[in-house]
Design a protein around this motif. Structure first.
Motif, PDB file in Angstrom:
ATOM      1  N   SER A 154      23.747  67.668 108.312  1.00  0.00           N
ATOM      2  CA  SER A 154      24.584  67.478 107.110  1.00  0.00           C
ATOM      3  C   SER A 154      24.053  68.289 105.941  1.00  0.00           C
ATOM      4  CB  SER A 154      24.659  65.991 106.727  1.00  0.00           C
ATOM      5  OG  SER A 154      25.284  65.241 107.734  1.00  0.00           O
ATOM      6  N   LEU A 155      23.981  69.612 106.137  1.00  0.00           N
ATOM      7  CA  LEU A 155      23.417  70.520 105.146  1.00  0.00           C
ATOM      8  C   LEU A 155      24.494  71.435 104.555  1.00  0.00           C
ATOM      9  CD1 LEU A 155      20.141  71.425 107.075  1.00  0.00           C
ATOM     10  CD2 LEU A 155      20.510  69.613 105.396  1.00  0.00           C
ATOM     11  N   THR A 156      24.102  72.272 103.623  1.00  0.00           N
ATOM     12  CA  THR A 156      25.042  73.028 102.792  1.00  0.00           C
ATOM     13  C   THR A 156      25.416  74.406 103.338  1.00  0.00           C
ATOM     14  OG1 THR A 156      23.283  74.096 101.498  1.00  0.00           O
ATOM     15  CG2 THR A 156      24.018  71.928 100.766  1.00  0.00           C
ATOM     16  N   GLU A 157      24.711  74.897 104.339  1.00  0.00           N
ATOM     17  CA  GLU A 157      24.880  76.283 104.755  1.00  0.00           C
ATOM     18  C   GLU A 157      26.286  76.639 105.246  1.00  0.00           C
ATOM     19  OE1 GLU A 157      20.835  75.665 104.016  1.00  0.00           O
ATOM     20  OE2 GLU A 157      22.135  74.511 105.369  1.00  0.00           O
ATOM     21  N   PRO A 158      26.960  75.800 106.045  1.00  0.00           N
ATOM     22  CA  PRO A 158      28.317  76.178 106.464  1.00  0.00           C
ATOM     23  C   PRO A 158      29.259  76.430 105.292  1.00  0.00           C
ATOM     24  CG  PRO A 158      27.494  74.400 107.848  1.00  0.00           C
ATOM     25  CD  PRO A 158      26.510  74.565 106.731  1.00  0.00           C
ATOM     26  N   VAL A 159      29.169  75.618 104.241  1.00  0.00           N
ATOM     27  CA  VAL A 159      30.007  75.807 103.059  1.00  0.00           C
ATOM     28  C   VAL A 159      29.638  77.107 102.350  1.00  0.00           C
ATOM     29  CG1 VAL A 159      30.605  74.866 100.784  1.00  0.00           C
ATOM     30  CG2 VAL A 159      30.421  73.342 102.762  1.00  0.00           C
ATOM     31  N   SER A 160      28.353  77.382 102.232  1.00  0.00           N
ATOM     32  CA  SER A 160      27.910  78.623 101.588  1.00  0.00           C
ATOM     33  C   SER A 160      28.409  79.844 102.349  1.00  0.00           C
ATOM     34  CB  SER A 160      26.385  78.640 101.494  1.00  0.00           C
ATOM     35  OG  SER A 160      25.942  79.797 100.818  1.00  0.00           O
ATOM     36  N   ILE A 161      28.305  79.824 103.678  1.00  0.00           N
ATOM     37  CA  ILE A 161      28.770  80.951 104.493  1.00  0.00           C
ATOM     38  C   ILE A 161      30.283  81.122 104.364  1.00  0.00           C
ATOM     39  CG2 ILE A 161      29.134  81.667 106.896  1.00  0.00           C
ATOM     40  CD1 ILE A 161      26.296  80.731 107.490  1.00  0.00           C
ATOM     41  N   PHE A 162      31.031  80.027 104.324  1.00  0.00           N
ATOM     42  CA  PHE A 162      32.484  80.120 104.164  1.00  0.00           C
ATOM     43  C   PHE A 162      32.835  80.893 102.894  1.00  0.00           C
ATOM     44  CE2 PHE A 162      36.311  78.520 102.103  1.00  0.00           C
ATOM     45  CZ  PHE A 162      37.267  78.819 103.062  1.00  0.00           C
ATOM     46  N   PHE A 163      32.192  80.563 101.791  1.00  0.00           N
ATOM     47  CA  PHE A 163      32.545  81.224 100.534  1.00  0.00           C
ATOM     48  C   PHE A 163      32.020  82.657 100.469  1.00  0.00           C
ATOM     49  CE2 PHE A 163      33.345  76.832  99.120  1.00  0.00           C
ATOM     50  CZ  PHE A 163      34.621  77.024  98.615  1.00  0.00           C
ATOM     51  N   ILE A 164      30.940  82.951 101.202  1.00  0.00           N
ATOM     52  CA  ILE A 164      30.507  84.352 101.310  1.00  0.00           C
ATOM     53  C   ILE A 164      31.574  85.168 102.029  1.00  0.00           C
ATOM     54  CG2 ILE A 164      28.869  85.892 102.477  1.00  0.00           C
ATOM     55  CD1 ILE A 164      26.690  83.828 101.843  1.00  0.00           C
ATOM     56  N   LEU A 165      32.111  84.632 103.118  1.00  0.00           N
ATOM     57  CA  LEU A 165      33.149  85.355 103.852  1.00  0.00           C
ATOM     58  C   LEU A 165      34.460  85.391 103.076  1.00  0.00           C
ATOM     59  CD1 LEU A 165      32.230  84.311 107.435  1.00  0.00           C
ATOM     60  CD2 LEU A 165      32.486  86.650 106.617  1.00  0.00           C
ATOM     61  N   LEU A 166      34.736  84.358 102.299  1.00  0.00           N
ATOM     62  CA  LEU A 166      35.901  84.413 101.417  1.00  0.00           C
ATOM     63  C   LEU A 166      35.733  85.542 100.403  1.00  0.00           C
ATOM     64  CD1 LEU A 166      38.599  83.242 100.507  1.00  0.00           C
ATOM     65  CD2 LEU A 166      37.327  81.648  99.034  1.00  0.00           C
ATOM     66  N   PHE A 167      34.517  85.716  99.898  1.00  0.00           N
ATOM     67  CA  PHE A 167      34.243  86.843  99.005  1.00  0.00           C
ATOM     68  C   PHE A 167      34.571  88.164  99.687  1.00  0.00           C
ATOM     69  CE2 PHE A 167      31.183  90.272  98.372  1.00  0.00           C
ATOM     70  CZ  PHE A 167      31.533  90.680  97.092  1.00  0.00           C
ATOM     71  N   PHE A 168      34.066  88.371 100.899  1.00  0.00           N
ATOM     72  CA  PHE A 168      34.306  89.639 101.588  1.00  0.00           C
ATOM     73  C   PHE A 168      35.790  89.830 101.912  1.00  0.00           C
ATOM     74  CE2 PHE A 168      29.683  89.608 102.506  1.00  0.00           C
ATOM     75  CZ  PHE A 168      29.396  90.899 102.095  1.00  0.00           C
ATOM     76  N   TRP A 169      36.490  88.741 102.237  1.00  0.00           N
ATOM     77  CA  TRP A 169      37.923  88.824 102.504  1.00  0.00           C
ATOM     78  C   TRP A 169      38.676  89.284 101.257  1.00  0.00           C
ATOM     79  CZ3 TRP A 169      42.331  85.944 100.937  1.00  0.00           C
ATOM     80  CH2 TRP A 169      43.457  86.102 101.756  1.00  0.00           C
ATOM     81  N   LEU A 170      38.343  88.693 100.115  1.00  0.00           N
ATOM     82  CA  LEU A 170      38.961  89.078  98.849  1.00  0.00           C
ATOM     83  C   LEU A 170      38.557  90.496  98.447  1.00  0.00           C
ATOM     84  CD1 LEU A 170      38.375  85.720  96.957  1.00  0.00           C
ATOM     85  CD2 LEU A 170      40.609  86.635  97.634  1.00  0.00           C
TER      86      LEU A 170
END
Length: 381
Positions: A154-170
């Motif tokens: 139950s840690l934060t890394e999956p959420v952090s990775i999602f928004f990193i990839l959202l950055f690259f998508w944008l």
């Protein structure tokens, strides 16, 4: 392409659910076992009834559980029961947990699991949308230690990775330029895991090198917003959370060398943890050699992704020995490494990179299965 992507996402979700089920097997399916809540901590904090309390120590997930419970007090005033600005700087994950659980303590463990599962699958879908591929490289964004350990603890890394990839998508949609939307994605990733700063700094250096002054200036915004959040935490707690990250960087290979020495001298489960973390060298070290060769052969033609991955790979090799000591630390600390690697490997595809991607998946799954099947003595709150 779409049907293949959805099939891969569906099968991956099934695989992640099987892993989680295995981790919960010893606890009668109680999802709160993923919090890794320490018995003393749980008793002191008066957690909800029925939470699994480990009698042999806890992990960060229990902190995010308590932070989620403290969200109203943090923002609207009142007594904060958990005094840890270091954990509060990763506010996004517990905030999302609080919102999804509707502020109900007993729903928080399931809310955290749902958030991380959605973030993991969302990361895969974003990556395949960018690369237009489904292959062994794109699968690494799901089957890596940051995602798998994040799910199991139950840690934060999956959420952090999602928004990193959202950055690259944008970033790709805007013609590889930084805009307010991509800045927001980076900021959210930073508020999920402060080590996104490694990526932001490297991006800033790249744009300064390329004299893209506007893009470089935009990248100051996530840092300023994070600084503002740190000031807020200092006002609330009288301490700055980010300073706890001071002692994680060493000269290259120093931490690896000490971790290797420990692995050779310790016995039992601790030795297994050491070797599981050092198994990441099977990916990181060859990748370092490949990237170094590219820099030596064609320095003037190095692109953005090789530049970012080179910096993140060196950062991995500079982590302190206590980070290299366990897979749950070194596997997560340089979180941006995994989405950048998946993007780079998908773009550069080669036999060597396919082998490295397979090794990364193998190391990650082996470690995750070992963690999932480990039984911790526990009681119920």
């Amino acid at each position: 392409m779409m049907s293949r992507t959805l099939s891969a996402a569906g099968l991956s979700l099934l695989g992640l659910l099987i892993l989680v089920t295995a981790a919960l097997w010893h606890y009668d399916g109680n999802v709160s076992a993923l919090l890794h809540m320490d018995a003393t901590f749980g008793t002191d904090q008066g957690v909800a009834s029925g939470v699994v309390l480990y009698t042999d120590g806890g992990y960060d997930g229990m902190a995010y559980y308590q932070i989620a419970r403290d969200v109203p007090a943090l923002f609207f005033g009142g007594e904060i029961t958990f005094d840890s600005p270091y954990r509060f700087q990763r506010i996004l994950f517990p905030l999302l947990g609080f919102l999804l659980s509707l502020g109900q303590d007993e729903w928080l463990p399931l809310a955290f699991l749902v958030i991380n599962l959605l973030a993991a699958i969302g990361s895969f879908l974003l990556l395949t949308s960018i690369t237009k591929k489904v292959n062994v490289h794109t699968l690494t964004v799901l089957w890596n230690p940051a995602i798998l350990v994040g799910l199991l603890f139950s840690l934060t890394e999956p959420v952090s990775i999602f928004f990193i990839l959202l950055f690259f998508w944008l970033f790709e949609r805007s013609g590889r330029r930084i805009d307010l939307a991509s800045v927001l994605a980076l900021t959210l990733s930073l508020l999920a895991r402060e080590t996104t700063i490694f990526l932001i700094v490297l991006l800033g250096l790249w744009f300064l090198w390329k004299r893209q002054w506007k893009d470089a200036l935009y990248l100051a915004l996530p840092i300023l917003l994070m600084f503002g959040w740190q000031v807020f935490l200092e006002i609330r707690f009288g301490d700055i959370g980010f300073q706890a990250n001071n002692n994680v960087i060493d000269p290259p290979f120093v931490g690896v060398w000490y971790a290797l020495q420990w692995a050779m001298t310790e016995q039992g489960i601790q030795q297994m943890y050491r070797f599981s973390s050092l198994a990441l060298l099977a990916v990181v070290l060859p990748l370092f050699v490949l990237l170094s060769r590219d820099w030596l052969r064609k320095r003037t033609r190095i692109g953005l992704l090789p530049f970012l991955l080179s910096g993140l790979t060196v950062t991995m090799l500079c982590m302190d020995s206590h980070m290299w000591g366990v897979i749950t630390s070194i596997g997560r600390v340089v979180t941006p490494f995994y989405p950048v690697y998946a993007l780079f490997a998908s773009e550069r595809d080669s036999g060597a990179l396919r082998l490295l991607s397979l090794l990364l998946i193998l190391v990650s799954c082996t470690a995750a299965i070992g963690i999932a099947w480990q039984m911790h003595p526990y009681i119920l709150s």
